[in-house]
Design a protein around this motif. Structure first.
Motif, PDB file in Angstrom:
ATOM      1  N   GLY A 125      37.309 -16.205 -15.954  1.00 49.23           N
ATOM      2  CA  GLY A 125      37.338 -16.059 -17.638  1.00 49.23           C
ATOM      3  C   GLY A 125      38.687 -16.601 -18.005  1.00 49.23           C
ATOM      4  O   GLY A 125      38.757 -16.509 -19.233  1.00 49.23           O
ATOM      5  N   PHE A 126      39.671 -17.181 -17.457  1.00 47.42           N
ATOM      6  CA  PHE A 126      40.944 -17.408 -17.750  1.00 47.42           C
ATOM      7  C   PHE A 126      40.821 -18.965 -17.902  1.00 47.42           C
ATOM      8  O   PHE A 126      40.519 -19.853 -17.157  1.00 47.42           O
ATOM      9  CB  PHE A 126      42.030 -17.046 -16.717  1.00 47.42           C
ATOM     10  N   ALA A 228      46.522 -12.072 -19.797  1.00 46.00           N
ATOM     11  CA  ALA A 228      45.373 -11.413 -20.456  1.00 46.00           C
ATOM     12  C   ALA A 228      45.912 -10.140 -21.441  1.00 46.00           C
ATOM     13  O   ALA A 228      46.903  -9.737 -21.029  1.00 46.00           O
ATOM     14  CB  ALA A 228      44.600 -10.680 -19.362  1.00 46.00           C
ATOM     15  N   ILE A 233      43.874  -2.818 -21.973  1.00 46.92           N
ATOM     16  CA  ILE A 233      44.286  -3.513 -20.739  1.00 46.92           C
ATOM     17  C   ILE A 233      45.307  -2.644 -20.066  1.00 46.92           C
ATOM     18  O   ILE A 233      46.293  -2.381 -20.694  1.00 46.92           O
ATOM     19  CB  ILE A 233      44.587  -5.037 -20.757  1.00 46.92           C
ATOM     20  N   THR A 234      45.004  -2.400 -18.688  1.00 43.19           N
ATOM     21  CA  THR A 234      45.979  -1.511 -18.129  1.00 43.19           C
ATOM     22  C   THR A 234      46.308  -2.132 -16.745  1.00 43.19           C
ATOM     23  O   THR A 234      46.122  -3.093 -16.347  1.00 43.19           O
ATOM     24  CB  THR A 234      45.374  -0.018 -17.630  1.00 43.19           C
ATOM     25  N   PHE A 235      47.461  -1.476 -16.327  1.00 43.50           N
ATOM     26  CA  PHE A 235      48.298  -1.699 -14.863  1.00 43.50           C
ATOM     27  C   PHE A 235      47.145  -1.595 -14.088  1.00 43.50           C
ATOM     28  O   PHE A 235      47.037  -2.452 -12.919  1.00 43.50           O
ATOM     29  CB  PHE A 235      49.540  -0.831 -14.740  1.00 43.50           C
ATOM     30  N   ALA A 236      46.226  -0.811 -14.182  1.00 39.72           N
ATOM     31  CA  ALA A 236      45.163  -0.581 -13.152  1.00 39.72           C
ATOM     32  C   ALA A 236      44.116  -1.967 -13.079  1.00 39.72           C
ATOM     33  O   ALA A 236      43.823  -2.353 -12.148  1.00 39.72           O
ATOM     34  CB  ALA A 236      44.201   0.651 -13.176  1.00 39.72           C
ATOM     35  N   ASP A 237      44.018  -2.380 -14.304  1.00 38.56           N
ATOM     36  CA  ASP A 237      43.317  -3.749 -14.685  1.00 38.56           C
ATOM     37  C   ASP A 237      44.056  -4.682 -13.811  1.00 38.56           C
ATOM     38  O   ASP A 237      43.285  -5.548 -13.449  1.00 38.56           O
ATOM     39  CB  ASP A 237      43.135  -4.026 -15.986  1.00 38.56           C
ATOM     40  N   LYS A 239      45.910  -4.598 -11.375  1.00 39.57           N
ATOM     41  CA  LYS A 239      45.620  -4.746  -9.726  1.00 39.57           C
ATOM     42  C   LYS A 239      44.526  -5.134  -9.448  1.00 39.57           C
ATOM     43  O   LYS A 239      44.337  -5.935  -8.475  1.00 39.57           O
ATOM     44  CB  LYS A 239      46.114  -3.156  -9.217  1.00 39.57           C
ATOM     45  N   GLY A 240      43.484  -4.705 -10.291  1.00 39.37           N
ATOM     46  CA  GLY A 240      42.165  -5.173 -10.048  1.00 39.37           C
ATOM     47  C   GLY A 240      41.831  -6.658  -9.919  1.00 39.37           C
ATOM     48  O   GLY A 240      41.567  -7.254  -9.147  1.00 39.37           O
ATOM     49  N   THR A 241      42.682  -7.273 -10.973  1.00 39.04           N
ATOM     50  CA  THR A 241      42.344  -8.711 -11.367  1.00 39.04           C
ATOM     51  C   THR A 241      43.323  -9.333 -10.360  1.00 39.04           C
ATOM     52  O   THR A 241      42.662 -10.292  -9.605  1.00 39.04           O
ATOM     53  CB  THR A 241      42.892  -9.052 -12.728  1.00 39.04           C
ATOM     54  N   ALA A 243      43.695  -8.182  -7.216  1.00 42.02           N
ATOM     55  CA  ALA A 243      43.047  -8.144  -6.042  1.00 42.02           C
ATOM     56  C   ALA A 243      41.709  -9.184  -5.888  1.00 42.02           C
ATOM     57  O   ALA A 243      41.448  -9.871  -4.799  1.00 42.02           O
ATOM     58  CB  ALA A 243      42.354  -6.871  -5.787  1.00 42.02           C
ATOM     59  N   PHE A 319      48.750  -8.199 -19.438  1.00 41.73           N
ATOM     60  CA  PHE A 319      49.242  -8.363 -18.160  1.00 41.73           C
ATOM     61  C   PHE A 319      49.551 -10.081 -17.900  1.00 41.73           C
ATOM     62  O   PHE A 319      48.699 -10.601 -18.590  1.00 41.73           O
ATOM     63  CB  PHE A 319      48.697  -7.926 -16.982  1.00 41.73           C
TER      64      PHE A 319
ATOM     65  N   LYS B 461      46.949   4.612 -21.434  1.00 42.00           N
ATOM     66  CA  LYS B 461      46.769   3.442 -21.947  1.00 42.00           C
ATOM     67  C   LYS B 461      47.392   2.280 -21.303  1.00 42.00           C
ATOM     68  O   LYS B 461      46.806   1.191 -20.810  1.00 42.00           O
ATOM     69  CB  LYS B 461      47.055   3.339 -23.350  1.00 42.00           C
ATOM     70  N   LEU B 462      48.528   2.342 -20.705  1.00 46.65           N
ATOM     71  CA  LEU B 462      49.393   1.338 -20.115  1.00 46.65           C
ATOM     72  C   LEU B 462      48.867   1.332 -18.612  1.00 46.65           C
ATOM     73  O   LEU B 462      48.975   0.291 -18.047  1.00 46.65           O
ATOM     74  CB  LEU B 462      50.723   1.440 -20.390  1.00 46.65           C
ATOM     75  N   LEU B 463      48.962   2.392 -17.996  1.00 46.38           N
ATOM     76  CA  LEU B 463      48.813   2.479 -16.499  1.00 46.38           C
ATOM     77  C   LEU B 463      47.481   2.599 -15.973  1.00 46.38           C
ATOM     78  O   LEU B 463      47.340   2.359 -14.951  1.00 46.38           O
ATOM     79  CB  LEU B 463      49.940   3.518 -15.878  1.00 46.38           C
ATOM     80  N   GLY B 464      46.592   3.199 -16.913  1.00 44.51           N
ATOM     81  CA  GLY B 464      45.295   3.499 -16.494  1.00 44.51           C
ATOM     82  C   GLY B 464      45.264   4.482 -15.593  1.00 44.51           C
ATOM     83  O   GLY B 464      44.267   4.786 -14.702  1.00 44.51           O
ATOM     84  N   ILE B 524      47.948   3.799  -7.728  1.00 47.87           N
ATOM     85  CA  ILE B 524      47.410   3.461  -9.074  1.00 47.87           C
ATOM     86  C   ILE B 524      46.005   2.841  -8.697  1.00 47.87           C
ATOM     87  O   ILE B 524      46.250   2.015  -7.752  1.00 47.87           O
ATOM     88  CB  ILE B 524      48.322   2.529  -9.903  1.00 47.87           C
ATOM     89  N   PRO B 525      44.872   3.124  -9.225  1.00 49.76           N
ATOM     90  CA  PRO B 525      43.576   2.545  -8.762  1.00 49.76           C
ATOM     91  C   PRO B 525      43.636   1.297  -9.291  1.00 49.76           C
ATOM     92  O   PRO B 525      44.370   0.580 -10.066  1.00 49.76           O
ATOM     93  CB  PRO B 525      42.640   3.421  -9.701  1.00 49.76           C
ATOM     94  N   THR B 526      42.450   0.487  -8.741  1.00 50.03           N
ATOM     95  CA  THR B 526      42.332  -0.945  -8.863  1.00 50.03           C
ATOM     96  C   THR B 526      40.981  -1.124  -9.669  1.00 50.03           C
ATOM     97  O   THR B 526      39.931  -0.354  -9.467  1.00 50.03           O
ATOM     98  CB  THR B 526      42.099  -1.486  -7.525  1.00 50.03           C
ATOM     99  N   THR B 527      41.155  -1.391 -10.832  1.00 50.64           N
ATOM    100  CA  THR B 527      39.904  -1.373 -11.756  1.00 50.64           C
ATOM    101  C   THR B 527      39.524  -2.608 -12.408  1.00 50.64           C
ATOM    102  O   THR B 527      40.382  -3.538 -12.448  1.00 50.64           O
ATOM    103  CB  THR B 527      40.160  -0.572 -12.821  1.00 50.64           C
ATOM    104  N   LEU B 533      35.743  -9.983 -23.308  1.00 50.68           N
ATOM    105  CA  LEU B 533      36.120 -11.318 -22.983  1.00 50.68           C
ATOM    106  C   LEU B 533      36.251 -12.194 -24.082  1.00 50.68           C
ATOM    107  O   LEU B 533      35.573 -12.471 -24.928  1.00 50.68           O
ATOM    108  CB  LEU B 533      34.886 -11.755 -22.016  1.00 50.68           C
ATOM    109  N   GLN B 536      34.885 -18.106 -25.041  1.00 55.32           N
ATOM    110  CA  GLN B 536      35.179 -19.196 -24.260  1.00 55.32           C
ATOM    111  C   GLN B 536      35.008 -20.638 -24.838  1.00 55.32           C
ATOM    112  O   GLN B 536      34.204 -21.008 -25.281  1.00 55.32           O
ATOM    113  CB  GLN B 536      34.203 -19.326 -22.853  1.00 55.32           C
TER     114      GLN B 536
END
Lengths: 352, 844
Positions: A125-126, A228, A233-237, A239-241, A243, A319, B461-464, B524-527, B533, B536
């Motif tokens: 989506g980028f 993004a 939108i979080t730091f966890a996002d 990491k997920g993106t 990954a 991020f 909000k920032l770190l999830g 920190i988890p991976t989400t 979106l 496009q």
């Protein structure tokens, strides 16, 4: 008469055995089955035979004719087969001689790698966003939270453009594609300043650093950044993106790790290492025996940068990450000299 | 920054953690360990297939074979004047060891030593670096006879043990070194080479790293260690505040200045352990006083400067010393410690007394008040400086130093007096000095404490991650933040050793980063992004350029990508421009301006490669840079093509020596433009394209718009390059112009009825253009002629001088089965039309 027929059959079959080529076959056919052959002579003398002899001799002569014709056909086939076998045997090529090639076109390896990266990003989506290569200090540094004379500027030695008069906003060659972050945010905020839309863009392009040209450092290189921005939108996002991206780029099993780092325009910042794909982490020259390869820098967009782009950091977060296609190619292909890329030696280019 | 593990252990208990564990924790928390250098401690052994984690180097000392020993007597060697024999005790046995070490040579023949000398002793079979070889070459110590004396062991130099490159003389250990102990247990070490990020100046010291490790491991930071307990000053001395006064003229760039005094120092080498640690940290050991300033700086992070107090006192006429810190006058001069006279500007700060300048503030001391071997009394300065000012000054005078490295990244003013106290402490320990009471402390501009309010929602909000305020508080407290929970908010105050925590939204981001680091990025988890979106839209310009690249590659062209930087000389071989975008700081003369011509880039590449192949077809797509007065340049996108050499690749049995010409390039351009679905293209010869052959070049137009030019390189231009003998064909397109033309979509249906093919040749005057004849055929044939292809151009006396024959292959097509008679009718019409319009004659 029967004896004569037997004699004709015997001698004809005998002579057929030694016939091995097409001309001799035709001569045999004329001699043994042709109009003036002995067998045909028997048929032409048929009238002279008695009533009793006629059916006996007739049947016998026909049998001989059929027999000779069949044998002839089979000999024809045998001769053909032998000739084919012979020619197949003789027409053997040296399969190791080189093939005839032709001139073909190729994309520069950097373009190829940029495409790989952008293709993955597009699926995520980028969308591609490009911006200019000559920038102002304001866009390249100040708006990205590099104040004048800040030590972070030491990380990015800069080419400055000559101007007539001194200015506190000199023109320069962009040191990264990040000025595009500000351009993009400002462009998007224009569409709806009160509630600007979310952003997901990829920023590819040539960047410039004031460095001596050596095997390890170049004055220009490509960079691709992902950005993004949105309300959730979080730091966890992040990491997920990352990954997801790394899995697509370097393979299903690619292990990665996030190391805390520092970039003025992101906070928290991280550098991402991927397990060395050359040695699988066992240690090799490419990873300098560390088992890890540094492949990208990333972080949450700094509130100052969001603000400068027109996105209120109290509401929005985002991020960004950046990486180098040439570096990826160097690691993957064990290229030990970065100067190959803009050297454009056809002997290098032809390998991609 | 290089930090020996042994030094860290002064401040934190690291038991149970391997060197690699420590390095890993630091690396993930942002203090990247670039390399681990083992200097005695056991090195990790990787089994086949096991994963490495760090670049490692160095040497482990065998505990059985390398031990602390003592020299009891230095005797003469019977057969060699320059060698000595040592009576040595290794904790188990007496040994005789042969050495040529110059630093104990003076003891030769002085009999049994009153105080034995402690040394590093290596027995037979030890693995060491060869002390005589260039660089670091491993060797195994073997038994040998040297000048008739049996040698089976040695006393070691620093080079042999991998501590430094120093091989001139053996290591003389401190007197309390325990004889018989494995050397690895006594001073075995490992050095972490850590990259210090620009926002982590606070960690460019041992205590900083120890503090981070304490937070990362949950262990205690032992800053109350005896070393940091400043010993009480000797009280019968006059207080330094009576002897020295300080005035700061520019508190905004020099907010604090402190100084302490120590008397009667005895200048000599530092204890070996101090020297060893400094050397491992990459700093030369000089004398106990200089070492003390460096050691305190490396330990605490506060750079210090030592003045010879007696020189200052002399300059003050034996009265009270008055130091002033002020801006330099433009053109003012100072001679720094490195004996260089430096001309200053008004942004530089000078430390002066009433007689004149003493030091370049925060960057380097001056020569006159430098500590020498005869110094007795020392005034020790610890000051605070604005990091941007120091960065500018250090750059301006090209003076990178350990002090300016730290000051230019920010040292908190609160560290100044602590540094002085620590420095004085080490001077009193190593130089037997007596510390005068008090500290002169001028602190006009105290920085405000950074206080930031954090909520659990901010973290989410920032770190999830979901954390309670108490959890957040715990994570920050580990890093010395002061935290107070009030009304669902956490009030966070930054510790006074760090300057990287801002206020408001910035401060919040700063603190959240520390929460993330302390929590561990790995935890920190991976989400997947849940955010909306965006619409496009794609990027049509980018996509179009990529399509263009694909077409060019399909046509057999190789892409090149060139430097944007070039020189006017190089470019002016093919095009002349008066103005260029020029660099203020060009890296090299041949890269002094930005290119204005893409053709020039491609020709440069062609020239570089010309001897490497016998055929080239290159293209580049990219920006050129057109200067705009007092503004950013225009960066139009261009496409350039260059072709030269053989038309076909030869093989071992097929030879074709024909080379590319005008029509090879034109054919490719026609295919390219049809690939872009552009129609109504016309080609017009031109004599105004200066770099091209006037008879072999054309403009490509769509309507009235010129979208590109192409042709053979002008012979005079080609002469300026080394491009071989074949003609060089070049083309250049303005991509904005090409993109501006609307493509024509749609196809010609493929008929199910069989076509009829026929060839006709017509003789026309030489001046009649092929384009005209083809247009007439198409016009006349209309829909019935589906294809017109010129297959031969023929000239001969038989058809007449000034005439040419054009032979066409025509394809007739109709929406029914076409007969020969139908075809003949159309042909006759065409021939008549040609006769009438251009005087053509059908050639029979």
């Amino acid at each position: 008469m029967l004896d004569k027929l037997n004699e004709i059959e015997k001698s004809a079959l005998e002579s057929l055995k030694s016939v091995t080529d097409a001309a001799a076959l035709e001569a045999w056919r004329v001699a043994n089955l042709g109009r003036s052959s002995a067998l045909m002579g028997v048929f032409s003398e048929f009238g002279k035979l008695s009533k009793e002899e006629k059916p006996v001799i007739g049947a016998a002569a026909n049998r001989v004719k059929v027999k000779l014709e069949a044998e002839f056909e089979s000999q024809v086939q045998a001769v053909k087969n032998a000739a084919l076998a012979k020619s197949l045997e003789e027409e053997k090529l040296d399969v190791t001689l080189p093939g005839r090639t032709k001139f073909i076109g190729r994309l520069h390896p950097s373009t190829q790698q940029l495409r790989r990266v952008l293709a993955i990003l597009a699926e995520m989506g980028f969308q591609v966003y490009t911006s200019r290569e000559v920038e102002t200090d304001e866009y390249n540094f100040q708006l990205l939270n590099f104040p004048p004379d800040h030590p972070a500027r030491d990380m990015q030695d800069t080419f400055f453009i000559k101007t007539d008069s001194e200015t506190d906003n000199p023109m320069l060659m962009r040191t990264h594609t990040s000025p595009g972050q500000i351009h993009a945010m400002r462009q998007f905020t224009k569409t709806n300043p009160q509630d600007p839309p979310p952003i997901r863009i990829a920023l590819p392009g040539m960047c410039f650093r004031y460095e001596q040209i050596t095997a390890r450092s170049e004055v220009q290189f490509n960079q691709v950044e992902g950005l993004a921005v949105g309300k959730n939108i979080t730091f966890a996002d992040l990491k997920g993106t990352i990954a997801d991206f790394v899995r697509r780029m370097f393979g299903e099993g690619a292990r990665l790790r996030f190391r805390a780092s520092y970039f003025p325009f992101t906070e928290p910042s991280a550098e991402v290492d991927v397990e060395c794909f050359v040695c699988g982490g066992k240690g090799c020259q490419v990873c300098k025996n560390s088992g890890w390869l540094e492949i990208l820098g990333c972080g949450m967009v700094h509130p100052v940068v969001l603000q400068n782009g027109g996105y209120d950091p109290k509401i929005y977060s985002g991020f960004a990450w950046g990486m180098g296609p040439e570096r990826q190619l160097m690691l993957r292909n064990k290229i030990n000299d970065i100067r190959y890329f803009w050297g454009n030696d056809v002997r290098f280019l032809e390998q991609f | 920054m290089k930090i020996p593990i042994s030094w860290l252990k002064d401040f934190i208990d690291l038991d149970g953690l391997s060197v690699e564990d420590i390095a890993r924790k630091l690396t993930l928390a942002g203090m990247e360990v670039d390399e681990i250098l083992y200097v005695g401690l056991p090195m990790p052994v990787y089994k086949e297939g096991e994963k490495h984690e760090f670049k490692t180097n160095g040497i482990a000392w065998d505990k059985e074979k390398i031990v602390v020993a003592e020299i009891r007597e230095v005797k003469a060697h019977p057969n060699a004047d320059k060698l000595t024999l040592l009576d040595l005790y290794d904790g188990e046995k007496d040994q005789v060891v042969l050495t040529g070490a110059p630093n104990i040579f003076h003891l030769k023949g002085t009999g049994r030593l009153e105080k034995p000398i402690k040394v590093a002793y290596a027995k037979e079979g030890s693995v060491l670096y060869d002390g005589h070889a260039e660089g670091q070459v491993l060797m195994t110590l073997k038994r040998a006879k040297i000048r008739g004396v049996d040698s089976y062991s040695m006393v070691c130099s620093e080079k042999e043990l991998g501590i430094t490159e120093e091989s001139d003389g053996i290591i003389l250990l401190d007197d309390d070194a325990p004889v018989g102990t494995p050397l690895a247990d006594y001073i075995g070490d490992a050095v972490l080479d850590i990259s210090i990020l620009p926002n982590m100046a606070r960690n460019a010291n041992v205590i900083g790293i120890a503090r981070e490790l304490a937070a990362l491991t949950g262990r205690e930071l032992k800053v109350e260690s005896p070393k940091l307990q400043v010993q009480p000053a000797t009280s019968n001395l006059q207080s330094v505040t009576d002897l020295v006064e300080i005035e700061l003229k520019n508190p905004e760039i020099n907010p604090r200045f402190t100084a302490g005094l120590i008397r009667d120092v005895e200048i000599k080498p530092s204890p070996y352990e101090v020297q060893r640690r400094l050397k491992l940290a990459g700093i030369r050991a000089i004398s106990n006083i200089v070492d003390a300033t460096n050691y305190a700086m490396l330990e605490l992070g506060q750079p210090l400067h030592a003045f010879d107090y007696d020189v200052l006192k002399e300059r003050a006429g034996k009265k009270k010393v008055k130091l002033t810190v002020r801006s330099a006058k433009d053109g003012e001069k100072v001679t720094t410690l490195d004996n260089k006279e430096r001309t200053l500007t008004s942004s530089n700060l000078l430390v002066c007394d009433e007689k004149g300048s003493l030091a370049l503030g925060g960057v380097m001391g001056g020569l006159e008040s430098e500590v020498t071997d005869n110094t007795k009394n020392i005034l020790l300065e610890g000051a605070a400086w604005n990091f941007i000012n120091i960065r500018k000054t250090a750059k301006q005078h090209n003076l990178p130093s350990e002090a300016s490295f730290r000051f230019s990244r920010g040292v908190h003013p609160a560290m100044a007096d602590q540094g002085v106290k620590l420095g004085l402490h080490y001077m009193s320990q190593w130089a037997n000095g007596k510390i005068a009471p008090g500290i002169v402390d001028v602190y006009p501009l105290k920085p405000k404490d950074s206080v930031v309010q954090v909520t659990a929602q901010d973290v989410k909000k920032l770190l999830g991650i979901d954390l309670t305020l108490q959890q957040i508080s715990d994570l920050l407290t580990k890093l010395d933040f002061k935290c107070k929970i009030t009304n669902n908010q956490l009030q966070v105050t930054a510790p006074n050793h760090r300057m990287d925590i801002g206020e408001g939204a910035i401060g919040l981001a700063d603190v959240l980063e520390e929460v993330a680091r302390s929590y561990g990025y790995d935890n920190i988890p991976t989400t997947t992004m849940a955010d909306a979106l965006p619409p496009q839209t794609g990027n049509p310009v980018h996509e179009w350029e990529e399509h263009l690249r694909d077409l060019l590659v399909a046509l057999g062209l190789q892409e090149v990508l060139s430097y944007r930087m070039t020189s006017i000389e190089k470019e002016s071989r093919v095009v002349q421009h008066n103005t260029y975008v020029q660099f203020a700081n060009p890296i090299a003369p041949e890269k002094s301006v930005l290119r204005r011509s893409l053709i020039a880039s491609v020709l440069d590449n062609l020239e570089k490669n010309i001897r490497l192949s016998d055929s080239f077809a290159l293209f580049e797509i990219g920006s050129i840079f057109e200067p705009v007065k007092n503004n950013l340049p225009n960066e139009p996108r261009k496409l350039a093509i260059a072709m030269t050499g053989l038309r076909k690749e030869n093989a071992w049995d097929v030879k074709d020596s024909t080379t590319y010409d005008f029509y090879d390039l034109k054919g490719r351009l026609e295919l390219l433009l049809s690939g872009l679905r552009l129609t109504n293209i016309s080609y017009a010869g031109s004599d105004s394209i200066l770099h091209l052959h006037p008879g072999k070049c054309a403009e490509i137009k769509i309507g009235a718009v010129v979208i590109g030019v192409f042709g053979e390189l002008h012979p005079l231009v080609k002469e300026k390059y080394e491009l071989g003998d074949s003609p060089v064909l070049v083309a250049e397109f303005d991509l904005e112009a090409v993109r501006g033309v609307n493509p024509t979509y749609g196809i010609t249906p493929v008929s199910e009825f069989p076509p009829v093919y026929e060839d006709i040749a017509v003789i026309v005057d030489e001046s009649v253009l092929a384009e005209t004849v083809e247009a007439l055929i198409k016009q006349t044939g209309g829909r019935s002629v589906s294809q017109v292809k010129l297959f031969d151009v023929y000239r001969d006396e038989k058809i007449g001088a000034g005439k040419k024959s054009l032979a066409y292959n025509l394809t007739y097509q109709s929406d029914k089965t076409m007969t020969d008679a139908d075809a003949a009718a159309i042909r006759n019409k065409i021939v008549k039309r040609l006769e009438h319009a251009v005087g053509a004659k059908l050639r029979s």
